[in-house]
Design a protein around this motif. Structure first.
Motif, PDB file in Angstrom:
ATOM      1  N   MET A 121     -36.732 -24.296 -53.725  1.00 27.95           N
ATOM      2  CA  MET A 121     -36.404 -25.518 -52.990  1.00 27.95           C
ATOM      3  C   MET A 121     -35.885 -26.636 -53.895  1.00 27.95           C
ATOM      4  N   ALA A 122     -36.322 -26.670 -55.142  1.00 30.75           N
ATOM      5  CA  ALA A 122     -35.795 -27.689 -56.062  1.00 30.75           C
ATOM      6  C   ALA A 122     -34.291 -27.523 -56.157  1.00 30.75           C
ATOM      7  N   PHE A 123     -33.865 -26.283 -56.354  1.00 30.49           N
ATOM      8  CA  PHE A 123     -32.439 -26.026 -56.466  1.00 30.49           C
ATOM      9  C   PHE A 123     -31.717 -26.230 -55.126  1.00 30.49           C
ATOM     10  N   LEU A 124     -32.296 -25.659 -54.060  1.00 29.30           N
ATOM     11  CA  LEU A 124     -31.631 -25.743 -52.751  1.00 29.30           C
ATOM     12  C   LEU A 124     -31.507 -27.184 -52.253  1.00 29.30           C
ATOM     13  N   SER A 125     -32.498 -28.019 -52.548  1.00 32.64           N
ATOM     14  CA  SER A 125     -32.405 -29.420 -52.112  1.00 32.64           C
ATOM     15  C   SER A 125     -31.175 -30.087 -52.699  1.00 32.64           C
ATOM     16  N   THR A 126     -30.892 -29.816 -53.980  1.00 26.40           N
ATOM     17  CA  THR A 126     -29.710 -30.452 -54.573  1.00 26.40           C
ATOM     18  C   THR A 126     -28.450 -29.928 -53.901  1.00 26.40           C
ATOM     19  N   MET A 127     -28.472 -28.657 -53.525  1.00 29.55           N
ATOM     20  CA  MET A 127     -27.313 -28.092 -52.840  1.00 29.55           C
ATOM     21  C   MET A 127     -27.114 -28.753 -51.484  1.00 29.55           C
ATOM     22  N   VAL A 128     -28.227 -28.930 -50.777  1.00 27.33           N
ATOM     23  CA  VAL A 128     -28.149 -29.578 -49.469  1.00 27.33           C
ATOM     24  C   VAL A 128     -27.670 -31.020 -49.633  1.00 27.33           C
ATOM     25  N   ASN A 129     -28.173 -31.729 -50.641  1.00 34.71           N
ATOM     26  CA  ASN A 129     -27.728 -33.103 -50.896  1.00 34.71           C
ATOM     27  C   ASN A 129     -26.211 -33.175 -51.032  1.00 34.71           C
ATOM     28  N   THR A 130     -25.685 -32.273 -51.854  1.00 29.99           N
ATOM     29  CA  THR A 130     -24.259 -32.378 -52.143  1.00 29.99           C
ATOM     30  C   THR A 130     -23.408 -31.897 -50.960  1.00 29.99           C
ATOM     31  N   PHE A 131     -24.004 -31.105 -50.083  1.00 25.82           N
ATOM     32  CA  PHE A 131     -23.312 -30.731 -48.843  1.00 25.82           C
ATOM     33  C   PHE A 131     -23.454 -31.836 -47.788  1.00 25.82           C
ATOM     34  N   LYS A 167     -37.795 -37.783 -39.192  1.00 26.58           N
ATOM     35  CA  LYS A 167     -37.597 -36.509 -38.488  1.00 26.58           C
ATOM     36  C   LYS A 167     -36.978 -35.517 -39.468  1.00 26.58           C
ATOM     37  N   PRO A 168     -37.545 -34.330 -39.598  1.00 26.31           N
ATOM     38  CA  PRO A 168     -36.931 -33.317 -40.468  1.00 26.31           C
ATOM     39  C   PRO A 168     -35.535 -32.956 -39.966  1.00 26.31           C
ATOM     40  N   GLN A 169     -34.631 -32.717 -40.901  1.00 26.46           N
ATOM     41  CA  GLN A 169     -33.220 -32.486 -40.548  1.00 26.46           C
ATOM     42  C   GLN A 169     -32.775 -31.063 -40.840  1.00 26.46           C
ATOM     43  N   LEU A 170     -33.720 -30.123 -40.817  1.00 27.48           N
ATOM     44  CA  LEU A 170     -33.398 -28.795 -41.357  1.00 27.48           C
ATOM     45  C   LEU A 170     -32.436 -27.981 -40.519  1.00 27.48           C
ATOM     46  N   THR A 171     -32.223 -28.376 -39.243  1.00 25.65           N
ATOM     47  CA  THR A 171     -31.271 -27.604 -38.453  1.00 25.65           C
ATOM     48  C   THR A 171     -29.915 -28.297 -38.380  1.00 25.65           C
ATOM     49  N   SER A 172     -29.727 -29.345 -39.193  1.00 27.27           N
ATOM     50  CA  SER A 172     -28.445 -30.061 -39.173  1.00 27.27           C
ATOM     51  C   SER A 172     -27.361 -29.226 -39.855  1.00 27.27           C
ATOM     52  N   LYS A 173     -26.109 -29.646 -39.622  1.00 25.94           N
ATOM     53  CA  LYS A 173     -24.982 -28.869 -40.129  1.00 25.94           C
ATOM     54  C   LYS A 173     -24.987 -28.736 -41.656  1.00 25.94           C
ATOM     55  N   PRO A 174     -25.219 -29.832 -42.388  1.00 24.68           N
ATOM     56  CA  PRO A 174     -25.210 -29.671 -43.859  1.00 24.68           C
ATOM     57  C   PRO A 174     -26.194 -28.605 -44.344  1.00 24.68           C
ATOM     58  N   TRP A 175     -27.376 -28.531 -43.744  1.00 29.02           N
ATOM     59  CA  TRP A 175     -28.338 -27.503 -44.152  1.00 29.02           C
ATOM     60  C   TRP A 175     -27.773 -26.117 -43.874  1.00 29.02           C
ATOM     61  N   SER A 182     -31.900 -14.205 -40.096  1.00 25.53           N
ATOM     62  CA  SER A 182     -30.619 -14.869 -40.315  1.00 25.53           C
ATOM     63  C   SER A 182     -30.870 -16.284 -40.822  1.00 25.53           C
ATOM     64  N   VAL A 183     -29.819 -16.895 -41.354  1.00 25.93           N
ATOM     65  CA  VAL A 183     -29.940 -18.253 -41.871  1.00 25.93           C
ATOM     66  C   VAL A 183     -30.394 -19.203 -40.760  1.00 25.93           C
ATOM     67  N   ASP A 184     -29.810 -19.029 -39.569  1.00 23.98           N
ATOM     68  CA  ASP A 184     -30.169 -19.904 -38.449  1.00 23.98           C
ATOM     69  C   ASP A 184     -31.639 -19.757 -38.072  1.00 23.98           C
ATOM     70  N   GLN A 185     -32.098 -18.505 -38.007  1.00 30.20           N
ATOM     71  CA  GLN A 185     -33.505 -18.271 -37.672  1.00 30.20           C
ATOM     72  C   GLN A 185     -34.416 -18.913 -38.711  1.00 30.20           C
ATOM     73  N   ALA A 186     -34.055 -18.734 -39.975  1.00 28.17           N
ATOM     74  CA  ALA A 186     -34.892 -19.272 -41.048  1.00 28.17           C
ATOM     75  C   ALA A 186     -34.951 -20.791 -40.960  1.00 28.17           C
ATOM     76  N   LEU A 187     -33.809 -21.411 -40.658  1.00 27.80           N
ATOM     77  CA  LEU A 187     -33.795 -22.876 -40.592  1.00 27.80           C
ATOM     78  C   LEU A 187     -34.552 -23.390 -39.379  1.00 27.80           C
ATOM     79  N   THR A 188     -34.450 -22.677 -38.254  1.00 31.72           N
ATOM     80  CA  THR A 188     -35.202 -23.099 -37.071  1.00 31.72           C
ATOM     81  C   THR A 188     -36.702 -23.007 -37.350  1.00 31.72           C
ATOM     82  N   ALA A 189     -37.111 -21.897 -37.976  1.00 34.61           N
ATOM     83  CA  ALA A 189     -38.533 -21.746 -38.313  1.00 34.61           C
ATOM     84  C   ALA A 189     -38.971 -22.840 -39.286  1.00 34.61           C
ATOM     85  N   SER A 190     -38.103 -23.169 -40.231  1.00 35.10           N
ATOM     86  CA  SER A 190     -38.422 -24.220 -41.206  1.00 35.10           C
ATOM     87  C   SER A 190     -38.596 -25.558 -40.516  1.00 35.10           C
ATOM     88  N   GLN A 191     -37.689 -25.833 -39.582  1.00 36.07           N
ATOM     89  CA  GLN A 191     -37.754 -27.101 -38.855  1.00 36.07           C
ATOM     90  C   GLN A 191     -39.079 -27.217 -38.108  1.00 36.07           C
TER      91      GLN A 191
END
Lengths: 266, 437
Positions: free
Chosen positions: B192-202, B212-220, B414-423
């Motif tokens: 997550m340390a690495f992925l957070s920076t990736m999400v920031n730059t996206f 509100k957590p933003q994990l299902t947003s487009k940049p994520w 899938s990426v979408d499933q993982a992000l929904t679960a994360s959210q």
């Protein structure tokens, strides 16, 4: 016994996160609710049972097989027996590291090299089959224990009876089925009971190799409690989880005692 | 007569050492088993010689274990440690709660020499609560020889698209070289340390201004999708179990074309004693996508004194010594200039010996000074931190999301499933903590 249990009971009913001390409000059963509704809960229970079942089945079946193999005298039997028993004395963490790096690593592990030798693509064990990998490691560790008990009990098998059966024309398979296996029923019950108690709390192997993942693919109840207590620092939910584990252990124990008690009565 | 004298001298010396040892203050120091800290442990004999009344007792642990031990200790006021090694995540939270003693070094310490970004991350309301031992950001490390052979050029600050193209050209699994090594092991301080920076730059963030957590947003979705795709195509097998140390080993063995990770790795990969590719490695800034904001992280390992310590004065002395300019010079002289702890002081980068020994110095300084923990996301965020949100709930959320990301990486969901679960997991945790109903 009473003090820790009472403490756990108390902690499980308050909101207590180590990162926010000071306020221990009573929350009733909320901690239990959070533990049970954790997305990892279902997989963790299923994985715990699957792990228990597979390891016990594997060690009992293979243990009996191996014990029968090394029962009859042959040259070097002593050495073979020592080698057979030795994995049990390897520490769980070392066992896990051994399998993770030397055997299952997809780039330089022994299995990967074997696969490549036969021209196949190496399997990424810990990613593709995480729970299976853990089961293999733990079976490898507990097989010697089962084997040792079966070897010992085979030595008390009445040789004259076997001889008599052979005279009466019973073949090897029939002797095994009607004489040896019934003789092994008690040791099997003992192995099942002891392994069940110890395997419920398997932790080191999972922690060192897969970290419960990917996802929750190799999380068991013990690991889930660890995640709650030490990664989230949530003492309340962790205590609720611990109480749940006590419950699970008791249910299993009641079943076992019935099963084995019957078996030992005969 | 001579012998008698010698005997007497020895006896006196022995008596002196025993009495001084008896009266000495013993400091228990908890630290992490990283190379720089092990070095500090070895060099601390200089400190003990200069301060015979202070004895040091070391508790050296692996990062995750250290974090558990010090957190449990400080939260329950256990008082096991007099000095603890903590990071940029813990310091602001604990400092605000009054669990740490404020550090007040004297003028010779030269507080203004500390890099501003690092100093800000370790302070609450302008008061310093932990002294930085070494600091780091993240950057791109790559094999200059392979990139050149593939006929590509590495820009000073590449974009993710450019990196993917280069990875495709360099990727050669038959020869045992994988285009891109990235972290995959679950954990808030791991993948997550690495992925957070990736999400920031996206262009994404952890929480919006209403928490509100933003994990299902487009940049994520974009960022995680890109990450999974790149690692699947050009990553090493077993990537979902790799973190810093695993990737470091792979890179040093010459198995990675590119690796984006902590700047502290630069001194290891360019050290010929550890790395087979020491002379072939080159450095660039961390890759960007939509915005350069938050593309590289900021972290410091720092020494702090828990409020419960009874030996604060001696502890101050040790921290002062271990994070001073003189300590940097001591390491330079005793161990080598390429191995000094970096990322904490401007003066380190000004030393000619260091500049000569460390070819990564300028890239590292640039990476550290461009990171800003208070403004690291494109939309405004309520939290402090680049690769984390400095709130107590973040560890739990980071761990849960990290698990999901490793599941997506292994192709289990899938990426979408993982992000929904994360959210869902993140919302649960935030609701429970009372940020909203």
């Amino acid at each position: 016994m009473i003090v820790p249990l009472a403490m756990t009971l108390y902690f499980s009913s308050v909101r207590y996160n180590l990162m926010q001390p000071g306020e221990h409000a009573f929350v009733g059963l909320e901690n239990f609710e959070y533990f049970v509704t954790d997305p990892g809960f279902g997989p963790a229970v299923a994985n715990t049972l699957l792990l228990l079942g597979s390891v016990i089945a594997a060690t009992v079946v293979l243990g009996i097989g191996l014990a029968l193999l090394v029962h009859e005298p042959f040259p070097g039997r002593g050495i073979v027996r020592v080698l057979l028993i030795s994995p049990f004395f390897v520490m769980p963490t070392v066992n896990a590291l051994l399998w993770k790096h030397m055997m299952m690593n997809p780039i330089y592990g022994v299995l990967a090299q074997l696969w490549r030798f036969f021209g196949a693509t190496p399997v990424d064990w810990l990613t593709e089959h995480p729970l299976f990998s853990v089961i293999v490691m733990i079976s490898w560790q507990w097989l010697p224990f089962a084997c040792l008990i079966f070897i010992t009990s085979l030595q008390s098998l009445d040789r004259e009876q076997l001889e008599a059966a052979r005279m009466d024309g019973a073949n090897a398979l029939q002797r095994c089925w009607y004489l040896v296996l019934p003789h092994l029923a008690r040791p099997v019950a003992v192995v099942v009971m002891i392994e069940m108690i110890f395997l419920m709390s398997v932790f080191a192997e999972i922690y060192t190799t897969t970290g419960g993942g990917p996802g929750h693919a190799s999380t068991n109840v013990a690991f889930l409690i660890y995640t709650q207590a030490l990664l989230s620092f949530d003492v309340g939910v962790a205590s609720a989880g611990a109480l749940f584990a006590v419950l699970l252990a008791n249910v299993a124990a009641v079943f076992l005692i019935r099963l084995i008690g019957k078996n030992l009565d005969r | 007569m001579k012998q008698l004298n010698l005997c007497l001298a020895l006896a006196v010396a022995a008596a002196a050492t025993t009495t001084s040892a008896g009266a000495a203050t013993e400091l228990v120091v908890a630290t992490v088993n990283n190379g720089h800290m092990i070095e500090m442990q070895k060099l601390s004999r200089h400190f003990e010689q200069a301060h015979p009344d202070i004895k040091l007792k070391w508790v050296t642990l692996e990062e995750g274990v250290l974090r558990q031990r010090v957190t449990t200790d400080i939260a329950t006021k256990g008082g096991q440690f007099d000095i603890m090694t903590i990071g940029m995540y813990e310091t602001p939270i604990w400092g605000k709660k009054g669990w740490l003693k404020e550090l007040k070094p004297d003028a010779s310490y030269d507080l203004d020499d500390l890099l501003p970004a690092i100093r800000a991350g370790l302070s609450v309301d302008g008061k310093l609560y932990a002294a930085p031992f070494y600091g780091e950001s993240s950057m791109t490390m790559y094999r200059a020889d392979l990139v050149k052979k593939a006929g590509a050029t590495m820009p000073e600050q590449p974009s993710w698209e450019q990196l993917r193209d280069i990875a495709a050209k360099v990727h050669d699994p038959k020869a045992g070289v994988y285009g891109m090594c990235l972290r995959g092991k679950p954990g808030w301080g791991d993948n997550m340390a690495f992925l957070s920076t990736m999400v920031n730059t996206f262009g994404g963030q952890w929480f919006d201004m209403q928490w509100k957590p933003q994990l299902t947003s487009k940049p994520w979705k974009d960022a995680v999708g890109f990450y999974v795709d790149v690692l699947k195509k050009y990553g090493p097998p077993g990537a979902s179990a790799n973190s810093f140390n695993e990737n470091l080993a792979l890179f040093n063995e010459g198995k990675c074309g590119m690796w984006i990770d902590a700047t502290i790795a630069a001194s290891f990969v360019s050290d010929a004693k550890q790395s087979k590719v020491a002379d072939k490695v080159a450095f660039a800034q961390a890759p960007t996508a939509v915005t350069p904001k938050g593309a590289n992280w900021l972290w410091a390992w720092a020494l702090a004194i828990p409020a419960s310590s009874q030996k604060a004065e001696a502890a101050q002395k040790f921290i002062h010594w271990a994070t001073s300019k003189d300590y940097v010079k001591l390491v330079g002289k005793e161990v080598g200039w390429a191995n000094v702890p970096t990322g904490t002081r401007k003066s380190t980068y000004a030393m000619p010996e260091f500049q000569q020994a460390a070819k990564f110095a300028q890239a590292e300084l640039k990476a550290i000074s461009t990171a800003n923990p208070t403004d690291s996301t494109l939309p405004k965020s309520p939290y402090v931190g680049v690769q984390f949100a400095a709130i107590p709930e973040f560890q739990a959320i980071g761990v849960a999301v990290g698990q999901q990301m490793s599941a997506a990486l292994s192709g289990r969901v899938s990426v979408d499933q993982a992000l929904t679960a994360s959210q869902t997991a993140a919302e649960r945790e935030m609701r429970r903590a009372g940020y909203y109903k």
